[in-house]
Write a protein that holds these residues in place. Structure first.
Motif, PDB file in Angstrom:
ATOM      1  N   VAL A 157       1.004  -1.126   0.004  1.00 57.10           N
ATOM      2  CA  VAL A 157       0.100  -0.162  -0.139  1.00 57.10           C
ATOM      3  C   VAL A 157       0.867   1.391  -0.077  1.00 57.10           C
ATOM      4  CG1 VAL A 157      -1.634   1.239   1.325  1.00 57.10           C
ATOM      5  CG2 VAL A 157      -1.599  -1.437   1.525  1.00 57.10           C
ATOM      6  N   PRO A 158       0.785   2.207  -1.090  1.00 54.25           N
ATOM      7  CA  PRO A 158       1.519   3.170  -1.023  1.00 54.25           C
ATOM      8  C   PRO A 158       0.915   4.425  -0.063  1.00 54.25           C
ATOM      9  CG  PRO A 158       0.365   2.941  -3.330  1.00 54.25           C
ATOM     10  CD  PRO A 158       0.307   1.817  -2.406  1.00 54.25           C
ATOM     11  N   ASN A 159       1.872   4.943   0.872  1.00 55.97           N
ATOM     12  CA  ASN A 159       1.329   6.004   1.613  1.00 55.97           C
ATOM     13  C   ASN A 159       1.407   7.424   1.161  1.00 55.97           C
ATOM     14  OD1 ASN A 159       1.023   3.855   3.652  1.00 55.97           O
ATOM     15  ND2 ASN A 159       3.334   3.749   3.960  1.00 55.97           N
ATOM     16  N   GLU A 160       0.740   8.354   1.710  1.00 57.26           N
ATOM     17  CA  GLU A 160       0.817   9.622   1.189  1.00 57.26           C
ATOM     18  C   GLU A 160       2.019  10.370   1.540  1.00 57.26           C
ATOM     19  OE1 GLU A 160      -2.299  12.106   3.309  1.00 57.26           O
ATOM     20  OE2 GLU A 160      -3.945  10.837   2.460  1.00 57.26           O
ATOM     21  N   ASP A 161       2.965   9.826   2.326  1.00 60.93           N
ATOM     22  CA  ASP A 161       4.107  10.651   2.564  1.00 60.93           C
ATOM     23  C   ASP A 161       5.299   9.877   1.607  1.00 60.93           C
ATOM     24  OD1 ASP A 161       4.460   8.018   3.669  1.00 60.93           O
ATOM     25  OD2 ASP A 161       5.393   8.485   5.519  1.00 60.93           O
TER      26      ASP A 161
ATOM     27  N   ALA B 151       7.316  -8.035  -2.876  1.00 60.33           N
ATOM     28  CA  ALA B 151       6.680  -6.829  -2.485  1.00 60.33           C
ATOM     29  C   ALA B 151       7.813  -5.734  -2.680  1.00 60.33           C
ATOM     30  CB  ALA B 151       6.154  -6.727  -1.147  1.00 60.33           C
ATOM     31  N   MET B 152       8.922  -6.081  -2.321  1.00 53.71           N
ATOM     32  CA  MET B 152      10.213  -5.099  -2.414  1.00 53.71           C
ATOM     33  C   MET B 152      10.560  -4.760  -3.925  1.00 53.71           C
ATOM     34  SD  MET B 152      10.832  -3.630   0.669  1.00 53.71           S
ATOM     35  CE  MET B 152      12.220  -2.898   0.026  1.00 53.71           C
TER      36      MET B 152
ATOM     37  N   ASP C 180       6.748   0.015  -9.566  1.00 48.93           N
ATOM     38  CA  ASP C 180       5.365  -0.787 -10.261  1.00 48.93           C
ATOM     39  C   ASP C 180       4.121   0.253 -10.201  1.00 48.93           C
ATOM     40  OD1 ASP C 180       7.212  -2.423 -11.366  1.00 48.93           O
ATOM     41  OD2 ASP C 180       6.459  -4.070  -9.719  1.00 48.93           O
ATOM     42  N   PHE C 181       4.144   1.022  -9.066  1.00 48.64           N
ATOM     43  CA  PHE C 181       3.129   1.844  -8.827  1.00 48.64           C
ATOM     44  C   PHE C 181       2.631   2.948  -9.710  1.00 48.64           C
ATOM     45  CE2 PHE C 181       3.867  -0.373  -4.935  1.00 48.64           C
ATOM     46  CZ  PHE C 181       2.915  -1.008  -4.623  1.00 48.64           C
ATOM     47  N   LEU C 182       3.729   3.221 -10.591  1.00 47.93           N
ATOM     48  CA  LEU C 182       3.542   4.286 -11.674  1.00 47.93           C
ATOM     49  C   LEU C 182       3.348   3.844 -13.085  1.00 47.93           C
ATOM     50  CD1 LEU C 182       6.743   6.461 -10.759  1.00 47.93           C
ATOM     51  CD2 LEU C 182       4.513   6.654  -9.914  1.00 47.93           C
TER      52      LEU C 182
ATOM     53  N   GLN D   9      -0.039  -7.084 -16.014  1.00 53.38           N
ATOM     54  CA  GLN D   9       0.665  -8.520 -16.531  1.00 53.38           C
ATOM     55  C   GLN D   9       2.134  -8.323 -16.947  1.00 53.38           C
ATOM     56  OE1 GLN D   9      -0.986 -10.980 -16.571  1.00 53.38           O
ATOM     57  NE2 GLN D   9      -2.777 -10.314 -16.182  1.00 53.38           N
ATOM     58  N   GLU D  10       2.466  -7.097 -17.500  1.00 56.69           N
ATOM     59  CA  GLU D  10       3.867  -6.765 -17.459  1.00 56.69           C
ATOM     60  C   GLU D  10       4.815  -6.578 -16.128  1.00 56.69           C
ATOM     61  OE1 GLU D  10       6.707  -3.132 -19.513  1.00 56.69           O
ATOM     62  OE2 GLU D  10       4.609  -3.378 -20.040  1.00 56.69           O
ATOM     63  N   ILE D  11       3.873  -5.905 -15.208  1.00 55.35           N
ATOM     64  CA  ILE D  11       4.589  -5.740 -13.895  1.00 55.35           C
ATOM     65  C   ILE D  11       5.060  -7.083 -13.212  1.00 55.35           C
ATOM     66  CG2 ILE D  11       4.086  -4.808 -11.502  1.00 55.35           C
ATOM     67  CD1 ILE D  11       2.305  -2.619 -12.844  1.00 55.35           C
TER      68      ILE D  11
END
Length: 122
Positions: free
Chosen positions: A13-17, A40-41, A48-50, A55-57
């Motif tokens: 989960v990406p955080n706001e900070d 996960a790392m 990867d969140f960008l 499928q590619e990720i």
């Protein structure tokens, strides 16, 4: 954390900070939890969140040292262009039907006369 279903080993989960929270399924054994953490790392370090293609990720997360073949890149681009072309054809057909409807059902002389007599207040 106990995951509600048996599916999934980890969740990031990406955080706001700008930091990330990694949740690992407590139902896994220690070795599997380590693999889930490493997985996960890899998503975090590869930004990867960008990206948009899941499928590619996942491919690169499971095959980190393999680059795609140039031919595969070309074929993937062709598939993307074909999908875009199909989508545009549908939009053009829809817009063409709208134009035909307007041409058949709108009296442009009447609208021009109304505009001349009353201005923009249609």
């Amino acid at each position: 954390m106990d995951f509600p279903s048996k599916k999934g080993n980890e969740m990031v989960v990406p955080n706001e900070d700008g930091s990330y929270t990694i949740l690992i399924n407590a139902g896994l054994n220690y070795e599997s939890q380590l693999k889930a953490y490493e997985h996960a790392m890899s998503h975090i370090t590869n930004d990867d969140f960008l990206k948009g293609n899941v499928q590619e990720i996942e491919y690169y997360a499971h095959h980190p040292h393999k680059d795609p073949e140039p031919a595969q890149i070309y074929l993937d681009r062709i598939k993307q262009l074909q999908a875009e072309r199909r989508r545009l054809k549908k939009l053009i057909a829809r817009d063409q039907k709208r134009v035909e409807f307007i041409q058949e059902h709108c009296d442009m002389f009447h609208r021009a006369e109304h505009h001349y007599l009353y201005g923009d207040d249609l």
